[in-house]
Design a protein around this motif. Sequence first.
Motif, PDB file in Angstrom:
ATOM      1  N   VAL A  88      44.012  -0.048 -33.116  1.00  0.00           N
ATOM      2  CA  VAL A  88      44.573   1.027 -32.692  1.00  0.00           C
ATOM      3  C   VAL A  88      43.564   2.154 -31.507  1.00  0.00           C
ATOM      4  CG1 VAL A  88      45.931   3.221 -33.199  1.00  0.00           C
ATOM      5  CG2 VAL A  88      46.263   1.041 -34.389  1.00  0.00           C
ATOM      6  N   MET A  89      42.453   2.229 -32.451  1.00  0.00           N
ATOM      7  CA  MET A  89      41.276   2.967 -31.474  1.00  0.00           C
ATOM      8  C   MET A  89      41.065   2.285 -30.206  1.00  0.00           C
ATOM      9  SD  MET A  89      39.027   4.018 -34.862  1.00  0.00           S
ATOM     10  CE  MET A  89      37.547   4.812 -33.888  1.00  0.00           C
ATOM     11  N   PHE A 102      44.726   9.813 -35.540  1.00  0.00           N
ATOM     12  CA  PHE A 102      44.600  10.933 -36.104  1.00  0.00           C
ATOM     13  C   PHE A 102      45.209  10.677 -37.672  1.00  0.00           C
ATOM     14  CE2 PHE A 102      46.321  14.949 -38.367  1.00  0.00           C
ATOM     15  CZ  PHE A 102      45.163  15.731 -38.516  1.00  0.00           C
ATOM     16  N   ALA A 103      46.433  10.234 -37.745  1.00  0.00           N
ATOM     17  CA  ALA A 103      46.964   9.934 -39.005  1.00  0.00           C
ATOM     18  C   ALA A 103      46.425   8.627 -39.718  1.00  0.00           C
ATOM     19  CB  ALA A 103      48.428   9.777 -38.799  1.00  0.00           C
ATOM     20  N   LEU A 104      46.229   7.752 -38.780  1.00  0.00           N
ATOM     21  CA  LEU A 104      46.111   6.425 -39.538  1.00  0.00           C
ATOM     22  C   LEU A 104      44.618   6.451 -40.130  1.00  0.00           C
ATOM     23  CD1 LEU A 104      46.897   3.551 -40.069  1.00  0.00           C
ATOM     24  CD2 LEU A 104      45.853   2.676 -37.981  1.00  0.00           C
ATOM     25  N   ALA A 105      43.644   7.233 -39.586  1.00  0.00           N
ATOM     26  CA  ALA A 105      42.415   7.370 -40.287  1.00  0.00           C
ATOM     27  C   ALA A 105      42.426   7.988 -41.642  1.00  0.00           C
ATOM     28  CB  ALA A 105      41.415   8.218 -39.220  1.00  0.00           C
ATOM     29  N   ILE A 158      39.046   4.637 -27.964  1.00  0.00           N
ATOM     30  CA  ILE A 158      38.234   5.749 -28.886  1.00  0.00           C
ATOM     31  C   ILE A 158      37.186   4.880 -29.240  1.00  0.00           C
ATOM     32  CG2 ILE A 158      38.225   7.079 -30.820  1.00  0.00           C
ATOM     33  CD1 ILE A 158      41.262   7.935 -30.170  1.00  0.00           C
ATOM     34  N   VAL A 159      36.000   5.337 -29.068  1.00  0.00           N
ATOM     35  CA  VAL A 159      34.662   4.448 -29.540  1.00  0.00           C
ATOM     36  C   VAL A 159      34.151   5.202 -30.747  1.00  0.00           C
ATOM     37  CG1 VAL A 159      32.692   3.354 -29.073  1.00  0.00           C
ATOM     38  CG2 VAL A 159      34.591   3.509 -27.214  1.00  0.00           C
ATOM     39  N   PRO A 160      34.101   4.768 -31.971  1.00  0.00           N
ATOM     40  CA  PRO A 160      33.404   5.340 -33.076  1.00  0.00           C
ATOM     41  C   PRO A 160      31.789   5.659 -32.691  1.00  0.00           C
ATOM     42  CG  PRO A 160      33.878   3.017 -33.555  1.00  0.00           C
ATOM     43  CD  PRO A 160      34.416   3.467 -32.298  1.00  0.00           C
ATOM     44  N   GLY A 161      31.416   6.511 -33.277  1.00  0.00           N
ATOM     45  CA  GLY A 161      29.980   6.986 -33.059  1.00  0.00           C
ATOM     46  C   GLY A 161      29.193   6.247 -34.393  1.00  0.00           C
ATOM     47  N   TRP A 162      27.814   6.463 -34.134  1.00  0.00           N
ATOM     48  CA  TRP A 162      27.111   6.029 -35.267  1.00  0.00           C
ATOM     49  C   TRP A 162      27.559   6.276 -36.885  1.00  0.00           C
ATOM     50  CZ3 TRP A 162      25.094   9.206 -39.226  1.00  0.00           C
ATOM     51  CH2 TRP A 162      24.972  10.650 -38.835  1.00  0.00           C
TER      52      TRP A 162
END
Lengths: 417, 261
Positions: free
Chosen positions: B130-131, B69-72, B136-140
């Motif tokens: 980290v993800m 959450f913080a890194l993003a 955690i997989v990012p979406g489109w």
Amino acid sequence: MSKDIAIQARGLGKRYLLGAAGSRNDSFRDVLVAGARALVGGGRKSAFKEFWALRDASFDIRHGENVGIVGLNGAGKSTLLKILSRITEPATGSASIHGRLGALLEVGTGFHGELTGRENVFLYGSILGMRKEEVRRKFDAIVEFSEIANFIDTPVKRYSSGMYVRLAFSVAAHLEPDILLLDEVLAVGDLAFQRKCIEHAKELQKRDATILFVSHNMFSIKTMCDRVIYLRKGEVVYDGNVPGGIELYEQDCRGAALSWTDTKPEEWPIYITGSELIDEHGVARNLFDFGERMTLRLHYDTRQAVDDPNFIVAMIRSDGVAACNYSTELDGLSLGRVTGPGTIELQLPAIKLVSEMYSISVLIRAKGFQQILCGQTAGTFHVRHHLFNTHFGVFHEPGHWQRVERDSAPRIASGQR
Amino acid sequence: MFDLDLGAVWRYRELLYFLVWREVKIRYKQAALGVAWAVVQPLFTVLIFTTIFGIFARFPSDGLPYPVFALAAVLPWTYFAEALRRGATGLVSDADLVRKIYFPRLIIPIAGVTSPLVDFLFGMLILVGVMFWYGIVPGWTIVLVPLWLLITLSLALAIGLWLGPINVRYRDVMHTLPFVTQVWMFATPIVYPLSMIPQKWQALYSLNPMVGIIEGFRWSLLGTGQPHLQSIAISLSVIALALVGGTIYFRKMERSFADVI
């Protein structure tokens, strides 16, 4: 030679504001303080002093002309080049430039110490307005010209200042502009490199490039230029052939304050009012043959009595080398208490300086080489000799040679135990 | 007056490239850790934030692991702060160039906001790592990251165009800037989520253009929340206005740069 106009200047002027708030690095606080003062002082406008570095300069320069911009320090030469190169905008007037302009006001600005020579060539090239492709094409020529091929992949912070300047100048030299503005940059590097630069400038001239050249070196002006624009206190006072411009410069140089003195000439207790160089027959001249004797006559005046002033005369060669030096104190003349106008004469030994141009600096110090009371130039002179030039050093004096018999050779061991 | 002469900037685009290249090269050349610094800095920042705000203060993090959450948000913020700093102070650090050589001065702030992009790219690699670690997989929506980045760059440039000329005259700008940036960071949802701000203050809070941008980054990278179209529209118009106004102001002021710098 094409007769098209390369540079057209009309009424160029540049004004600077001197005074507290006109100086650099002033902070917001200074402005607040100044504003508060203005309020308290009944809205008195500010202590700004106007100073025109350049005023109403107009001239046309045709393609292929080589113009020397000449004048004493602070005459506005650099300001003129800065306006023509678009670094700063004029307060009045306008200049139009026709052709690709290259300006070298300082060699190596933009070089970065951490980067290698190779990297800096590309960086500096693009700063000067060259395309990457162009730099790549000319890269080998640039490195060859600079004569530092062995160090091209070394960070330039490890370079000697000479190497640094060579590389920077080599990049600049390959800019191939139609119009080149040069500010004293030829006064860099050793003599051999300077020659090379002058040769290069002559190459440019052959290709019909226009060159504007600011210099204090009248030799370079003579060799490079076919026209002189002379500036005095920001105004163009002469625009014509080279000898006339140099004559004017030499006139103005006589008695001018040396640029590095930090006291105000108006406050000097003693100062030079005039000077003459005369030959053995008492005739004023400024061209002497090697081996002649000359006499320097200095006229001075005082604002207050000075005890035992020490007059120092230095001959400075055109490339800045202090060639020799005379002093009343060292030469054993005590002047006692000096008041009012007077004249002092220095009879010089036969000239042994090599063939070159020299300027004469006069310093007057308080007794015992203490505080500087006055520092002025006292004109220039040339020494002529068919052979002895700067390749022979600063001066030439014959030595005594003899062939030694083996027996009379000094015993090396004699100095040891 | 409205002759912005952007053509000159285009003609000097190679200089822009070399100035950016110079910054990047110098930044990593003399550091023993080299490029690793681009990664170490945000990583430690996040470590500290996680310890203080995530573990001790137990700030909510939109249901995500606090470090992610913080890194993003720390990565785009670090980019923004650095771009702002270089955009505003570049003229002064390149004072020699300004004093001695002609080129379109606009190149300097543009190069200033461009060069920290390299750090951001390296930082993104860490984020991906980290993800991956947290599964955690990012979406489109991840394809929109460059867009947010462009908006951030424009904002930093817009401010730099105003502050740069002022800094030429009054160096106070560069002394004040770090402090302002720090305050600004805590006024932006970096260490806490937007949802922590009381509803009635949210409209006012969103006037800070970085709010919409940071939320946009989180949405694109992590899929949290929804981009608030209205506040983004406000941000965009403010940025566009500041950019145009800044360019005009900059062009007007640049005439005296060489004289006062």
